[in-house]
Design an enzyme around this catalytic site. Structure first.
Site, PDB file in Angstrom:
ATOM      1  N   ASP A  80       0.857  -1.179   0.000  1.00  0.00           N
ATOM      2  CA  ASP A  80       0.000   0.000   0.000  1.00  0.00           C
ATOM      3  C   ASP A  80       0.898   1.235   0.000  1.00  0.00           C
ATOM      4  O   ASP A  80       2.124   1.131   0.058  1.00  0.00           O
ATOM      5  CB  ASP A  80      -0.997  -0.038   1.167  1.00  0.00           C
ATOM      6  CG  ASP A  80      -0.329   0.060   2.530  1.00  0.00           C
ATOM      7  OD1 ASP A  80       0.893   0.297   2.601  1.00  0.00           O
ATOM      8  OD2 ASP A  80      -1.038  -0.106   3.536  1.00  0.00           O
ATOM      9  N   SER A  81       0.288   2.424  -0.074  1.00  0.00           N
ATOM     10  CA  SER A  81       1.072   3.645  -0.268  1.00  0.00           C
ATOM     11  C   SER A  81       1.500   4.282   1.046  1.00  0.00           C
ATOM     12  O   SER A  81       2.304   5.207   1.058  1.00  0.00           O
ATOM     13  CB  SER A  81       0.238   4.655  -1.043  1.00  0.00           C
ATOM     14  OG  SER A  81      -0.820   5.135  -0.218  1.00  0.00           O
TER      15      SER A  81
ATOM     16  N   GLY B 283      -0.640   5.918   2.787  1.00  0.00           N
ATOM     17  CA  GLY B 283      -1.595   7.015   2.989  1.00  0.00           C
ATOM     18  C   GLY B 283      -2.657   6.702   4.035  1.00  0.00           C
ATOM     19  O   GLY B 283      -2.970   7.534   4.887  1.00  0.00           O
ATOM     20  N   PHE B 284      -3.173   5.486   3.997  1.00  0.00           N
ATOM     21  CA  PHE B 284      -4.239   5.126   4.928  1.00  0.00           C
ATOM     22  C   PHE B 284      -3.710   5.046   6.357  1.00  0.00           C
ATOM     23  O   PHE B 284      -4.289   5.612   7.285  1.00  0.00           O
ATOM     24  CB  PHE B 284      -4.848   3.776   4.513  1.00  0.00           C
ATOM     25  CG  PHE B 284      -5.939   3.296   5.431  1.00  0.00           C
ATOM     26  CD1 PHE B 284      -7.214   3.847   5.389  1.00  0.00           C
ATOM     27  CD2 PHE B 284      -5.694   2.279   6.359  1.00  0.00           C
ATOM     28  CE1 PHE B 284      -8.217   3.400   6.238  1.00  0.00           C
ATOM     29  CE2 PHE B 284      -6.697   1.842   7.213  1.00  0.00           C
ATOM     30  CZ  PHE B 284      -7.956   2.398   7.146  1.00  0.00           C
TER      31      PHE B 284
ATOM     32  N   ASP C 162      -2.278   8.197  -1.804  1.00  0.00           N
ATOM     33  CA  ASP C 162      -3.614   8.813  -1.799  1.00  0.00           C
ATOM     34  C   ASP C 162      -3.976   9.278  -0.410  1.00  0.00           C
ATOM     35  O   ASP C 162      -3.334   8.913   0.577  1.00  0.00           O
ATOM     36  CB  ASP C 162      -4.669   7.806  -2.281  1.00  0.00           C
ATOM     37  CG  ASP C 162      -4.880   6.660  -1.286  1.00  0.00           C
ATOM     38  OD1 ASP C 162      -3.887   6.223  -0.651  1.00  0.00           O
ATOM     39  OD2 ASP C 162      -6.027   6.212  -1.117  1.00  0.00           O
TER      40      ASP C 162
ATOM     41  N   GLN D  11     -10.974   7.736  -5.378  1.00  0.00           N
ATOM     42  CA  GLN D  11     -11.628   8.170  -4.142  1.00  0.00           C
ATOM     43  C   GLN D  11     -12.973   8.821  -4.515  1.00  0.00           C
ATOM     44  O   GLN D  11     -13.483   8.578  -5.594  1.00  0.00           O
ATOM     45  CB  GLN D  11     -10.720   9.130  -3.356  1.00  0.00           C
ATOM     46  CG  GLN D  11      -9.470   8.454  -2.781  1.00  0.00           C
ATOM     47  CD  GLN D  11      -9.764   7.557  -1.574  1.00  0.00           C
ATOM     48  OE1 GLN D  11     -10.867   7.547  -1.028  1.00  0.00           O
ATOM     49  NE2 GLN D  11      -8.766   6.768  -1.164  1.00  0.00           N
TER      50      GLN D  11
ATOM     51  N   GLY E 179     -11.131   4.191   0.137  1.00  0.00           N
ATOM     52  CA  GLY E 179     -12.029   5.011   0.954  1.00  0.00           C
ATOM     53  C   GLY E 179     -13.372   4.374   1.215  1.00  0.00           C
ATOM     54  O   GLY E 179     -14.339   5.056   1.572  1.00  0.00           O
TER      55      GLY E 179
ATOM     56  N   ASP F 182      -8.023  -7.022  -0.147  1.00  0.00           N
ATOM     57  CA  ASP F 182      -7.188  -7.264   1.032  1.00  0.00           C
ATOM     58  C   ASP F 182      -8.017  -6.901   2.247  1.00  0.00           C
ATOM     59  O   ASP F 182      -8.912  -6.039   2.175  1.00  0.00           O
ATOM     60  CB  ASP F 182      -5.932  -6.389   1.042  1.00  0.00           C
ATOM     61  CG  ASP F 182      -6.252  -4.986   1.530  1.00  0.00           C
ATOM     62  OD1 ASP F 182      -6.830  -4.199   0.761  1.00  0.00           O
ATOM     63  OD2 ASP F 182      -5.967  -4.674   2.715  1.00  0.00           O
TER      64      ASP F 182
ATOM     65  N   CYS G 119     -13.127 -28.523   5.163  1.00  0.00           N
ATOM     66  CA  CYS G 119     -11.921 -27.723   4.954  1.00  0.00           C
ATOM     67  C   CYS G 119     -10.689 -28.615   4.857  1.00  0.00           C
ATOM     68  O   CYS G 119     -10.554 -29.591   5.574  1.00  0.00           O
ATOM     69  CB  CYS G 119     -11.769 -26.715   6.094  1.00  0.00           C
ATOM     70  SG  CYS G 119     -10.317 -25.672   5.921  1.00  0.00           S
TER      71      CYS G 119
ATOM     72  N   CYS H  85      -7.573 -27.576   5.486  1.00  0.00           N
ATOM     73  CA  CYS H  85      -6.428 -27.002   6.207  1.00  0.00           C
ATOM     74  C   CYS H  85      -5.951 -27.901   7.347  1.00  0.00           C
ATOM     75  O   CYS H  85      -6.652 -28.802   7.800  1.00  0.00           O
ATOM     76  CB  CYS H  85      -6.757 -25.603   6.733  1.00  0.00           C
ATOM     77  SG  CYS H  85      -7.542 -25.580   8.351  1.00  0.00           S
TER      78      CYS H  85
ATOM     79  N   CYS I 259      -8.163 -28.092  10.528  1.00  0.00           N
ATOM     80  CA  CYS I 259      -9.355 -28.936  10.425  1.00  0.00           C
ATOM     81  C   CYS I 259      -8.992 -30.408  10.274  1.00  0.00           C
ATOM     82  O   CYS I 259      -9.749 -31.283  10.689  1.00  0.00           O
ATOM     83  CB  CYS I 259     -10.227 -28.462   9.269  1.00  0.00           C
ATOM     84  SG  CYS I 259     -10.990 -26.854   9.609  1.00  0.00           S
TER      85      CYS I 259
ATOM     86  N   HIS J  88      -6.516 -21.617   9.227  1.00  0.00           N
ATOM     87  CA  HIS J  88      -7.857 -21.979   8.750  1.00  0.00           C
ATOM     88  C   HIS J  88      -8.525 -20.820   8.017  1.00  0.00           C
ATOM     89  O   HIS J  88      -9.062 -20.998   6.918  1.00  0.00           O
ATOM     90  CB  HIS J  88      -8.759 -22.422   9.901  1.00  0.00           C
ATOM     91  CG  HIS J  88     -10.174 -22.544   9.446  1.00  0.00           C
ATOM     92  ND1 HIS J  88     -10.625 -23.609   8.694  1.00  0.00           N
ATOM     93  CD2 HIS J  88     -11.224 -21.685   9.537  1.00  0.00           C
ATOM     94  CE1 HIS J  88     -11.886 -23.415   8.367  1.00  0.00           C
ATOM     95  NE2 HIS J  88     -12.278 -22.254   8.871  1.00  0.00           N
TER      96      HIS J  88
END
Lengths: 361, 361
Positions: free
Chosen positions: B91-92, B94-95, B145, B188, B215, B265, B303, B305, B308, B334
């Site tokens: 990510d940048s 920014g968040f 951003d 945005q 956003g 994500d 499942c 995994c 499980c 899981h």
């Protein structure tokens, strides 16, 4: 047949052996990772087995309080509960009830205490300790003992040792024989060679499948630990395994194997793994130290573990500083691998007759 | 050539695609596990790959502060540092600079702030964000951003969106083209369809390799999230990947894929794994709940995994109650497997033309 033990090689007082249990054969000398609450902390059972471990320790005190021995039995026993297909030794609860429980009161019958988790009242007797260990499904059960505090007056040590002997007799009587399952007695006697000898002789007379040396590594110092091992081992039968409880550092393990010990347990490699401490062939390393921040080298270039194969000291330092769970996962993996490889190297030296020249790798 | 994207099947607005990067090809729709501090929390990289993940997200803000972008570059880049051989999107910053840093001050040039770790002063500009992401070695770089807060006045949303556009142009100009590496712009515009459309058109005009919708999922509610996706997607080119940032719950993913989104994500599966929450084909499960205490069944019988395959709900409940690290390890494994399998199932439904009937497994 209970657990079987075969000595396959000797080198001085040291032995290489094979301990047969209901869940596989364990090569000795052997270090047992500690799996307190039905998990070796920060490790999957698959990861524990990948370090080479084939015998782990479970804690009766913790498991009887949470989730409870009857519950684990109803769920198929501790092996199935925690998905560990190899052997398990359980302690008797005696040590931890004294160090963790609240309002404990020791009497001839056993120890009354309140849980450190919820304050609930419990009574742990030799009979109940053995029953709990049977419910857990331990391959190796430990007799219920009192771990004598250090330091203590000689008279108090002697009285405590005699209480442990009476509890040992009750523990032996309460143990239900099953194929591949055995019970070990525990020698006490503080730092007094003559008490250690008396405890050993009387414990051996009760007919256990193996013998532990308890009440050591609690502040008396390595020289005294070794002196007590030397005072005890000659009075233990050569055809049964010997277990030095709660030991220890790599150099402690080497010294004790040289003196005839076969089995060990200690929280050191796992607990250290959660605080950024690692054991390596070049000595102990504190990964929190800023000198690792730009070090591209692995923790231990001779180590076969996943932490050393895939990651730099710089990355491990970063994880420790950031408090990441992966730090505990990787360092515990490394430390248990180091301990397992140390035991394997000692076994090979015993077979080769070269233990005298052995140095901790 | 930057990153390449090929749509291999369509079903309504939904697409199945292949995103080619310098570190392998990623099948879409794809959920990216979040690897904040150069680790997907409580997972080894091998474990992350075993869930099926081939693209993870790294956080520029965290990594620039600790251990530092220049240090990671000197150590061979983020892939090598964390031993992740597959693709990484960063990510940048920014968040997170707005949600975590202290004393932040936004200006035309960028954001001045103090580190939440040690109070040190930093300036994050579009140029610096792109440089940090290049130093990390990101396969996919995000334009710098401003994540407009919600709720906010329309005028403030518009001004923020316009600032993001100016930063997007500077980000695009600062990006150094390398084979297999791409840069995505971020749309945005808050909850205003006309601002979303304007932001999309102007962002697309800057010539990015892919487009994110930012956003959202910050309190506006699922219906509004979907409405904003619908207001944006028609203005994004069909031959570039589309990424809905910070989303989300399983039902959010299904609804967004149906509306033409390819990448996601969210911290939900990993964070939930550390608090005893699991996603299953029968819905969300809180393993802290006492009703699991004696349940021999696995978390999700369908499942694949390791959690499980090897463990009961009773055991997972015990680990969560005892605060054991293994609880986080198994539940994160899981949850990430569940998310990966959900994306695979949607991909198969798109290829089969049956996404309309698809329900989250």
């Amino acid at each position: 047949m209970s657990t079987g033990f075969e000595v396959v090689a000797r080198d001085g007082a040291a032995r290489a052996g094979r301990l047969a249990t209901a869940h596989g054969t364990v090569e000795t000398p052997c270090f047992m990772p500690v799996g307190t609450a039905a998990t070796v902390k920060a490790m999957t059972p698959e990861g524990v087995a990948a370090t080479g471990a084939r015998l782990i320790l479970g804690n009766t005190y913790h498991l009887m309080l949470r989730p409870g021995a009857e519950r684990i039995a109803a769920l198929g026993g501790l092996h199935r509960f925690m998905n560990w297909p190899h052997a398990i030794l359980t302690d008797s609860g005696g040590f931890q009830v004294m160090s963790l429980a609240a309002l404990r009161r020791i009497g001839e019958d056993g120890v009354e205490f309140r849980s450190h988790l919820d304050g609930s009242r419990h009574l742990l007797t030799p009979e109940r300790s053995i029953e709990v260990q049977r419910l857990l499904g331990a391959d190796i059960t430990m007799a219920f003992d009192e771990c004598t505090p250090f330091p203590a007056e000689r008279a108090a040590v002697e009285a405590s040792m005699e209480l442990t002997l009476r509890w040992a007799e009750r523990s032996r009587a309460a143990f239900v024989e099953r194929p591949g399952h055995g019970i070990f007695g525990i020698v006490q006697g503080g730092v007094h060679p003559e008490l250690r000898e008396r405890s050993a002789r009387k414990t051996v007379a009760l007919g256990f499948d193996g013998h532990a040396i308890g009440g050591l590594a609690i502040g008396e110092g390595q020289a005294t630990t070794f002196a007590m091992v030397e005072a005890t081992v000659p009075h233990l039968p050569a055809d049964r395994p010997r277990y030095l409880m709660g030991v220890g550092k790599p150099a402690d393990l080497v010294g004790a194997v040289r003196r005839g010990i076969d089995l060990f347990d200690c929280v050191l490699p796992t607990r250290s793994g959660r605080t950024g401490q690692a054991f390596t062939r070049a000595g102990a390393v504190n990964l929190r130290n800023a000198r690792h921040a730009e070090d591209r080298a692995p923790l231990d270039p001779q180590c076969r573990c996943a932490a050393c194969a895939g990651f730099s000291r710089a990355y491990l330092h970063h994880l420790v500083k950031a408090g990441e769970i992966l730090a505990a996962m990787l360092l515990t993996t490394h430390n248990l691998t180091y301990y397992a490889d140390l035991m394997t190297a000692m076994r090979e030296a015993i077979v080769a007759g070269s233990l005298a020249e052995f140095e901790a790798p």
